[in-house]
Design a protein around this motif. Sequence first.
Motif, PDB file in Angstrom:
ATOM      1  N   VAL A   1       0.872  -1.178   0.000  1.00 24.69           N
ATOM      2  CA  VAL A   1       0.000   0.000   0.000  1.00 24.69           C
ATOM      3  C   VAL A   1       0.911   1.231   0.000  1.00 24.69           C
ATOM      4  O   VAL A   1       1.840   1.324   0.820  1.00 24.69           O
ATOM      5  N   VAL A   2       0.683   2.143  -0.946  1.00 25.07           N
ATOM      6  CA  VAL A   2       1.441   3.399  -0.969  1.00 25.07           C
ATOM      7  C   VAL A   2       0.425   4.547  -1.047  1.00 25.07           C
ATOM      8  O   VAL A   2      -0.723   4.339  -1.425  1.00 25.07           O
ATOM      9  N   ALA A   3       0.876   5.711  -0.680  1.00 25.00           N
ATOM     10  CA  ALA A   3      -0.018   6.869  -0.764  1.00 25.00           C
ATOM     11  C   ALA A   3       0.823   8.118  -0.970  1.00 25.00           C
ATOM     12  O   ALA A   3       1.992   8.164  -0.571  1.00 25.00           O
ATOM     13  N   GLY A   4       0.220   9.113  -1.584  1.00 26.30           N
ATOM     14  CA  GLY A   4       0.960  10.359  -1.810  1.00 26.30           C
ATOM     15  C   GLY A   4       0.198  11.274  -2.761  1.00 26.30           C
ATOM     16  O   GLY A   4      -1.014  11.109  -2.964  1.00 26.30           O
ATOM     17  N   TRP A   5       0.933  12.187  -3.335  1.00 29.98           N
ATOM     18  CA  TRP A   5       0.350  13.168  -4.244  1.00 29.98           C
ATOM     19  C   TRP A   5       0.601  12.738  -5.689  1.00 29.98           C
ATOM     20  O   TRP A   5       1.702  12.279  -6.008  1.00 29.98           O
ATOM     21  N   LEU A   6      -0.381  12.951  -6.524  1.00 24.10           N
ATOM     22  CA  LEU A   6      -0.211  12.663  -7.945  1.00 24.10           C
ATOM     23  C   LEU A   6       0.705  13.757  -8.512  1.00 24.10           C
ATOM     24  O   LEU A   6       0.309  14.912  -8.627  1.00 24.10           O
ATOM     25  N   HIS A   7       1.933  13.344  -8.820  1.00 22.15           N
ATOM     26  CA  HIS A   7       2.959  14.309  -9.226  1.00 22.15           C
ATOM     27  C   HIS A   7       2.882  14.565 -10.731  1.00 22.15           C
ATOM     28  O   HIS A   7       3.077  15.678 -11.199  1.00 22.15           O
ATOM     29  N   ARG A   8       2.608  13.481 -11.449  1.00 25.21           N
ATOM     30  CA  ARG A   8       2.482  13.569 -12.906  1.00 25.21           C
ATOM     31  C   ARG A   8       1.623  12.413 -13.387  1.00 25.21           C
ATOM     32  O   ARG A   8       1.606  11.360 -12.736  1.00 25.21           O
TER      33      ARG A   8
ATOM     34  N   GLY B   1      -1.991   3.656 -17.984  1.00 23.63           N
ATOM     35  CA  GLY B   1      -1.342   4.958 -17.734  1.00 23.63           C
ATOM     36  C   GLY B   1      -0.259   4.839 -16.678  1.00 23.63           C
ATOM     37  O   GLY B   1      -0.146   3.814 -15.991  1.00 23.63           O
ATOM     38  N   PHE B   2       0.563   5.867 -16.605  1.00 24.18           N
ATOM     39  CA  PHE B   2       1.611   5.928 -15.578  1.00 24.18           C
ATOM     40  C   PHE B   2       1.316   7.103 -14.658  1.00 24.18           C
ATOM     41  O   PHE B   2       1.161   8.235 -15.133  1.00 24.18           O
ATOM     42  N   ALA B   3       1.256   6.806 -13.399  1.00 23.48           N
ATOM     43  CA  ALA B   3       1.141   7.896 -12.421  1.00 23.48           C
ATOM     44  C   ALA B   3       2.465   7.973 -11.673  1.00 23.48           C
ATOM     45  O   ALA B   3       2.982   6.952 -11.224  1.00 23.48           O
ATOM     46  N   ILE B   4       3.022   9.151 -11.603  1.00 23.76           N
ATOM     47  CA  ILE B   4       4.187   9.346 -10.729  1.00 23.76           C
ATOM     48  C   ILE B   4       3.622   9.889  -9.423  1.00 23.76           C
ATOM     49  O   ILE B   4       2.928  10.912  -9.423  1.00 23.76           O
ATOM     50  N   VAL B   5       3.885   9.162  -8.371  1.00 21.65           N
ATOM     51  CA  VAL B   5       3.326   9.535  -7.076  1.00 21.65           C
ATOM     52  C   VAL B   5       4.467   9.988  -6.170  1.00 21.65           C
ATOM     53  O   VAL B   5       5.539   9.374  -6.152  1.00 21.65           O
ATOM     54  N   ARG B   6       4.207  11.057  -5.451  1.00 15.22           N
ATOM     55  CA  ARG B   6       5.246  11.639  -4.589  1.00 15.22           C
ATOM     56  C   ARG B   6       4.859  11.448  -3.122  1.00 15.22           C
ATOM     57  O   ARG B   6       3.731  11.723  -2.738  1.00 15.22           O
ATOM     58  N   ASP B   7       5.790  10.937  -2.364  1.00 17.70           N
ATOM     59  CA  ASP B   7       5.586  10.947  -0.914  1.00 17.70           C
ATOM     60  C   ASP B   7       6.795  11.604  -0.279  1.00 17.70           C
ATOM     61  O   ASP B   7       7.654  12.143  -0.982  1.00 17.70           O
ATOM     62  N   ARG B   8       6.901  11.557   1.051  1.00 20.22           N
ATOM     63  CA  ARG B   8       7.968  12.319   1.688  1.00 20.22           C
ATOM     64  C   ARG B   8       9.358  11.779   1.394  1.00 20.22           C
ATOM     65  O   ARG B   8      10.353  12.462   1.608  1.00 20.22           O
ATOM     66  N   SER B   9       9.413  10.537   0.864  1.00 16.48           N
ATOM     67  CA  SER B   9      10.736   9.966   0.610  1.00 16.48           C
ATOM     68  C   SER B   9      11.172  10.138  -0.835  1.00 16.48           C
ATOM     69  O   SER B   9      12.326   9.910  -1.164  1.00 16.48           O
ATOM     70  N   GLY B  10      10.268  10.499  -1.713  1.00 13.43           N
ATOM     71  CA  GLY B  10      10.653  10.656  -3.115  1.00 13.43           C
ATOM     72  C   GLY B  10       9.491  10.356  -4.048  1.00 13.43           C
ATOM     73  O   GLY B  10       8.327  10.531  -3.689  1.00 13.43           O
ATOM     74  N   LEU B  11       9.859   9.893  -5.257  1.00 12.77           N
ATOM     75  CA  LEU B  11       8.856   9.642  -6.286  1.00 12.77           C
ATOM     76  C   LEU B  11       8.784   8.152  -6.588  1.00 12.77           C
ATOM     77  O   LEU B  11       9.771   7.432  -6.421  1.00 12.77           O
ATOM     78  N   MET B  12       7.626   7.699  -7.027  1.00 13.16           N
ATOM     79  CA  MET B  12       7.486   6.299  -7.446  1.00 13.16           C
ATOM     80  C   MET B  12       6.569   6.249  -8.657  1.00 13.16           C
ATOM     81  O   MET B  12       5.763   7.157  -8.874  1.00 13.16           O
ATOM     82  N   GLN B  13       6.722   5.174  -9.416  1.00 14.41           N
ATOM     83  CA  GLN B  13       5.877   5.044 -10.605  1.00 14.41           C
ATOM     84  C   GLN B  13       4.820   3.977 -10.386  1.00 14.41           C
ATOM     85  O   GLN B  13       5.127   2.880  -9.936  1.00 14.41           O
TER      86      GLN B  13
END
Length: 447
Positions: free
Chosen positions: A19-26, A34-46
């Motif tokens: 389970v991950v959570a964060g802001w939709l960065h791109r 589709g590809f969502a780049i998600v940002r959390d406090r540690s960095g970015l993930m795809q």
Amino acid sequence: MQNRILASELPEHLGQSVVVAGWLHRLRDMAKFGFAIVRDRSGLMQVVLTAEQLEQLKGLQVETVIKVTGEVVKKQSKPGGAGPGSAGDPSAYEVEIQATTLEILSPVRDVVPVEVNNDSVDVHLDTLLDNRVVTLRNPKQRAIFRVQAALVHGFRSFMEGQGFTEIFFPVLAGAASEGGAEFFRVEYYGREATLTQSAQLYKQITMGVYEGVYGVSYSFRAEKFATSRHLTEFNQLEFEVGFVDSMEDVMVYGESATRAMLGAVENECKTELALLGVTLPPLGERFPRIKLQEALEIYKEGTGIDETSEPDLSPAAEKWLSTVWAPKEHGTGFIFITHYPETKRPFYVALDPEDPSLTLSFDLIGFGSEIVSGGMRINRYDEQIERIKAKGLKPEEFEDYLMMHKYGIPPEGGWGMGLQRLTQNVLGLANIKEATLFPRDVQRLRP
Ligand code: ATP
């Protein structure tokens, strides 16, 4: 959030459901997936999304807060393609998440006023600061204040290691006895109060009990002009230490603290430094200690600019000495400048017994400008009264202060280091406001 893992932890969970959570960065919509780049406090993930999940995001903007459940797999797509594109975040290139469920935790429907998902936020400083609420989310922007936090962490750990006691200083004080237009006045139950310019009084009083004290203080200065290195509200990393033999002891504490602070940044902020493209400046073996007069001579010899009759270093001299001369001659960008004239230092600073027109005081110049003021203080009652008078001030207005001298304080000294100035210089930022989360200046009081 239960079971949530961070972007930086993904490689350890290869093949597992997470389970991950964060802001939709791109977001990149390829119609069938589709590809969502998600940002959390540690960095970015795809995150790889299905067509249905893309549908869930219809009408929503970047910065929407989401929660994703899915399997961590080796990354299929090319780095740089749909990847996070973020230097200093290599783990994000190795793995990605195949989403099984997507939950919208906080939908964003309006377009964010400033794009924060590019490498850097390329807007005017005022626009950056006006929109701080969102611009801080840009990975480079947030990295600046992770570095700042590490500097404070390093300072605190060092001081704790010395057995010093942390002090929390008041910010409201009675009317300014030192006078001066640079105080902020506050209406206080029908009388006038001021916002503290420095924690000096409280540092000395508490030093007189705990021997070694430190803290992060708030200083308020009603600066008249906007410069690239002055704020009206800033923090100082303060310490005060008793039973010292000389000013050199105080400088040794300060130098060691500075080294510990930069060490903390090196250890704790590798990703942030890489992201900002900053290599920490060299510290050298020992920060040189030079008398002001000598420093002015060196400046004259090196540049042909004669400021030897000045009572202080000009910003240009500070810059040259710390970015040209000291790195070349001493392999460091830090220099202690000592023995400022008594006219330039406050009433509590000890005079040099060898030349009472000078003080046992120092500034630490670090990578461009003054970042610290410090020195030995007067600890004897009679001497302090005399000095207050000599400065044209009234001893009766310093009753609380003089009480500590009257009832005994040891030989002592201390320093105050401007936190935002230090951050600015260490990261090579053009304006101190870039190194301040919510800067206050002549114009600005928001956000
Ligand atoms: P400057 O000569 O740069 O105006 P100062 O001599 O007034 O500074 P001090 O009162 O000695 O500064 O303050 C200690 C430290 O606090 C300085 O070395 C600097 O790092 C920082 N500092 C001072 N004034 C400001 C300001 N207006 N904004 C941000 N930092 C400041």
